[in-house]
Design a protein around this motif. Structure first.
Motif, short mmCIF file in Angstrom:
data_model
loop_
_atom_site.label_atom_id
_atom_site.label_comp_id
_atom_site.label_asym_id
_atom_site.label_seq_id
_atom_site.Cartn_x
_atom_site.Cartn_y
_atom_site.Cartn_z
N SER A 24 0.83 -1.17 0.00
CA SER A 24 0.00 0.00 0.00
C SER A 24 0.87 1.23 0.00
N ALA A 25 0.65 1.74 -1.09
CA ALA A 25 1.47 2.94 -1.18
C ALA A 25 0.62 4.19 -1.11
N THR A 26 1.14 5.27 -0.58
CA THR A 26 0.41 6.53 -0.56
C THR A 26 0.49 7.19 -1.91
N SER A 27 -0.45 8.08 -2.18
CA SER A 27 -0.44 8.75 -3.47
C SER A 27 -0.56 10.25 -3.24
N ARG A 28 -0.01 11.01 -4.16
CA ARG A 28 -0.11 12.46 -4.06
C ARG A 28 -0.16 13.01 -5.47
N GLU A 29 -0.73 14.21 -5.63
CA GLU A 29 -0.76 14.84 -6.93
C GLU A 29 0.59 15.47 -7.22
N LEU A 30 1.01 15.31 -8.45
CA LEU A 30 2.27 15.90 -8.88
C LEU A 30 1.96 16.99 -9.90
N SER A 31 2.42 18.18 -9.68
CA SER A 31 2.22 19.26 -10.63
C SER A 31 3.48 19.39 -11.47
N ASP A 32 3.39 19.01 -12.73
CA ASP A 32 4.54 19.06 -13.63
C ASP A 32 4.58 20.45 -14.25
N SER A 33 5.60 21.22 -13.90
CA SER A 33 5.64 22.61 -14.33
C SER A 33 5.78 22.75 -15.84
N SER A 34 6.20 21.70 -16.53
CA SER A 34 6.41 21.81 -17.97
C SER A 34 5.13 21.57 -18.76
N ASN A 35 4.14 20.93 -18.17
CA ASN A 35 2.92 20.68 -18.95
C ASN A 35 1.64 20.83 -18.16
N PHE A 36 1.74 20.96 -16.84
CA PHE A 36 0.60 21.25 -15.98
C PHE A 36 -0.43 20.14 -15.92
N ILE A 37 -0.05 18.95 -16.32
CA ILE A 37 -0.93 17.81 -16.07
C ILE A 37 -0.79 17.43 -14.61
N HIS A 38 -1.87 17.18 -13.95
CA HIS A 38 -1.85 16.81 -12.53
C HIS A 38 -1.67 15.30 -12.41
N TRP A 39 -0.42 14.87 -12.62
CA TRP A 39 -0.12 13.44 -12.56
C TRP A 39 -0.28 12.92 -11.13
N HIS A 40 -0.87 11.75 -11.02
CA HIS A 40 -0.96 11.05 -9.75
C HIS A 40 0.05 9.92 -9.73
N GLU A 41 0.55 9.60 -8.54
CA GLU A 41 1.32 8.38 -8.38
C GLU A 41 0.36 7.20 -8.31
N TRP A 42 0.87 6.03 -8.62
CA TRP A 42 0.09 4.80 -8.46
C TRP A 42 -0.19 4.61 -6.97
N GLY A 43 -1.46 4.46 -6.61
CA GLY A 43 -1.78 4.25 -5.21
C GLY A 43 -3.26 4.39 -4.93
N GLU A 44 -3.60 4.26 -3.67
CA GLU A 44 -5.00 4.29 -3.24
C GLU A 44 -5.70 5.57 -3.65
N SER A 45 -5.01 6.70 -3.51
CA SER A 45 -5.65 7.98 -3.80
C SER A 45 -6.12 8.07 -5.25
N ALA A 46 -5.27 7.65 -6.18
CA ALA A 46 -5.64 7.72 -7.60
C ALA A 46 -6.82 6.80 -7.90
N VAL A 90 -10.34 12.24 -17.08
CA VAL A 90 -9.76 10.96 -16.68
C VAL A 90 -8.86 11.22 -15.47
N VAL A 91 -8.29 10.15 -14.94
CA VAL A 91 -7.32 10.27 -13.85
C VAL A 91 -5.95 9.88 -14.41
N PRO A 92 -5.05 10.85 -14.62
CA PRO A 92 -3.73 10.54 -15.18
C PRO A 92 -2.77 10.02 -14.09
N VAL A 93 -2.19 8.86 -14.34
CA VAL A 93 -1.25 8.24 -13.40
C VAL A 93 0.04 7.98 -14.15
N ARG A 94 1.17 8.35 -13.54
CA ARG A 94 2.48 8.13 -14.17
C ARG A 94 3.30 7.20 -13.28
N VAL A 95 3.90 6.19 -13.92
CA VAL A 95 4.69 5.20 -13.20
C VAL A 95 6.06 5.08 -13.84
N ASP A 96 7.10 5.18 -13.03
CA ASP A 96 8.47 4.93 -13.45
C ASP A 96 8.72 3.43 -13.32
#
Length: 622
Positions: A24-46, A90-96
């Motif tokens: 269980s991982a926590t999730s938080r919104e990521l504000s990417d200053s180069s494109n302003f998409i509110h990327w979420h991490e993979w996790g419960e919040s998303a 939609v809910v955008p999620v980015r995973v490395d």
């Protein structure tokens, strides 16, 4: 895109997912200053957001070294219409994927990036790779419309497929017969696929295939098959087109059959695998050109991917020269054509300074090998420090090994690839130093791996700790054929070193599980594993006080000569009886070496120059 085609693609994608997974991982919104998409991490919040708002998920699988991912960031993901749709509909999620190999195993299709459209519960609706702004915009609108119209049916289809997965997991286990013919089939397949002009075992694109090269060299040597040996060496000769002529280090792959049009990122794992192949080629042929390539790889890793202060390896170097905000300043095709002076003037492509357990262990293992073959003891010193550091810092009580450093926000633990690679590195450290503590730790890790990851019903190992409450496809247990075969080789080494037959049984069940699974098998690695299973191992025992010059000379020769599947063990007669399984070795005060199979041992050898001939004699190849 016609709706009927979307439905066919969705059904096909799910069939492929089911085919791969039946074994269980926590999730938080990521504000990417180069494109302003509110990327979420993979996790419960998303996932909670997607399900509460009843929205599809766009899952972007990316990697910091991925050229096409950067291009998509600079083009598609800055398009205003795309930004608006992703943030609103939609809910955008980015995973490395370097950080999350478990998600890569379940959601990557083809390559990087993988653009996934998921149901709110995480099942795959559609997959593609890099997409232009217009392509992604059309896809998003089509998928949103499809979901609005057919969400009830889509949910039902997803549940049917989950039921099938569960049924497959509950099916009876049928013991599989491991046949020596599998080695012959692997060799025949490789000969059929071999590119006689350019080397390699496919046409295009050209990826490194280290297991195929290793098997070609091994079977060419054991069976005196000149054609196989030539295949392996020709591949190593031609793939040097992907070696950076200035700094060294291999690029990731080539788009063309003749190894041209490279993708310029340099991965730690690719350096390790290629280094192992060129060390094998030098051992086999004594051709100094292969030693030179091996030295070049080592020097690149030593200079660019090694944190000497903290005894660890960094993960990769980017393909392109970029500014601090990620903007491309110079593409890899231009940058890597520059001279060393020109590169120094412009700066270096970014180094990913993260430290992952599996890739660090893999590099340490091959550095140990290189330290003997290249006569570079500084590599051994560094490798032992890396292995000790991983062993001390990466254990997470009850949950297996940490994938990344302790303290990272996303704590991925208990991955089979990490356990297997550190377990093998500990075995290599034992063979290099003779210190029993390394073997003991490898055995402890093997026991932990069985407790956490082994399928006690059907054999084999899951890629991560099974969790029926996981998010999306993380609920789906996967047995990676590649990882299972490498794990089988680890347990096979433990069996030969300890003579514990429970390890032998684990190997047999693991190979059987790979054979019985309904998904593609890495042919060369299967051939290598089955060959080791039947042919056994050559044991080289060096008996003598470790710091005695004759002991060191025998150890060096034992490591340097070529014989596939060789295991080496050093005995200090002042600390322990020189006994390997049921074999006791005589010692009369002077260092000696013995070469053994499971049927006979050589007379004691005191001179390093006689050791290789002694080995060949006991295996019947003199």
């Amino acid at each position: 895109m016609p709706r009927s085609q979307v439905m066919r693609n969705w059904t096909m994608t799910w069939c492929l997912v089911l085919w791969v997974c039946v074994p269980s991982a926590t999730s938080r919104e990521l504000s990417d200053s180069s494109n302003f998409i509110h990327w979420h991490e993979w996790g419960e919040s998303a996932f909670q957001k997607a399900q509460t708002e009843d929205k599809l998920i766009l899952l972007d699988l990316t990697a910091v070294w991925c050229h096409a991912c950067h291009v998509m960031d600079e083009t598609t993901y800055v398009e205003p219409d795309i930004v608006t749709i992703l943030n609103a509909s939609v809910v955008p999620v980015r995973v490395d994927t370097d950080r999350h190999p478990d998600l890569e195993a379940r959601y990557r299709a083809g390559g990087w990036p993988t653009t996934n459209i998921l149901l709110p519960t995480g099942e795959i609706l559609f997959q593609a790779n890099a997409m232009t702004p217009s392509e992604l915009k059309d896809l998003l609108n089509e998928m949103i419309q499809l979901y609005d119209q057919d969400k009830t049916d889509l949910r039902k289809q997803a549940q049917v497929l989950w039921n099938r997965v569960q049924q497959s997991l509950e099916s009876d286990y049928a013991e599989q017969v491991i046949s020596r013919d599998m080695v012959d089939h692997a060799v025949a397949f490789m000969k059929n696929q071999f590119d006689a002009e350019h080397g390699g075992f496919r046409k295009a694109p050209k990826f490194f295939e280290p297991e195929a090269v290793s098997l070609a060299l091994a079977m060419g040597f054991v069976n005196r098959d000149v054609e196989l040996t030539t295949m392996g060496l020709h591949t190593l000769d031609r793939q040097q087109a992907l070696l950076d002529p200035v700094w060294g280090g291999f690029y990731r792959y080539a788009e063309q059959a003749d190894w041209t049009a490279p993708h310029y990122e340099k991965m730690l794992t690719i350096q390790a695998r290629n280094l192992h192949n060129y060390l094998e080629a030098f051992q086999l042929t004594q051709n100094p050109s292969y030693r030179s390539i091996a030295d070049t790889i080592v020097n690149y890793v030593w200079d660019f991917l090694t944190d000497h202060t903290h005894a660890q390896f960094w993960e990769s170097q980017d393909a392109d020269l970029r500014s601090s905000d990620g903007t491309t300043l110079l593409a890899g095709s231009e940058y890597f054509a520059l001279t060393v002076e020109e590169r120094n003037t412009k700066g270096q492509p970014r180094i990913d300074r993260r430290v992952f357990t599996g890739s660090n262990a893999g590099m340490a293992e091959v550095f140990l090998e290189a330290s003997w073959i290249l006569r570079r003891p500084e590599l051994r010193e560094l490798a032992i420090q890396v292995i000790k550091k991983l062993d001390e810092e990466r254990w997470n009580a009850g949950q297996g090994l940490l994938h990344v450093s302790r303290g990272e926000e996303v704590a991925v633990t208990g991955l089979l690839s990490d356990h297997m690679q550190l377990g093998r590195a500990l075995v290599a450290a034992f063979q290099s130093t003779g210190e029993r503590s390394f073997l003991n730790r490898s055995e402890q890790l093997a026991a932990n791996t069985r407790d956490l990851l082994e399928d006690s019903q059907s054999g084999g190992f899951f890629d991560r700790v099974p969790n029926q409450q996981g998010l999306g496809l993380l609920k789906m247990p996967i047995k990676s054929a590649l990882e299972n075969l490498h794990t089988a080789l680890w347990y096979l080494d433990l069996f030969h070193l300890t003579q514990r037959h429970d390890y032998q049984m684990t190997v047999q069940r693991t190979i059987g599980a790979v054979i019985s699974a309904n998904h593609p098998v890495p042919i060369a690695l299967m051939g290598k594993t089955v060959d080791r299973w039947y042919r056994g191992s050559v044991h080289v025992a060096v008996v003598g006080v470790p710091d005695h010059p004759s002991s060191l000379a025998l150890m060096e020769e034992g490591h340097r000569f070529y014989y596939p599947g060789k295991l080496l063990r050093q005995f200090n007669p002042e600390q322990e009886p020189p006994r390997w399984g049921e074999i006791s070795f005589p010692y009369h005060g002077q260092p000696v070496a013995f070469a053994c199979t499971d049927r006979l041992c050589s007379p004691p050898v005191a001179s390093p120059k006689d050791l290789h001939a002694s080995i060949l004699n006991v295996v019947g190849q003199k």
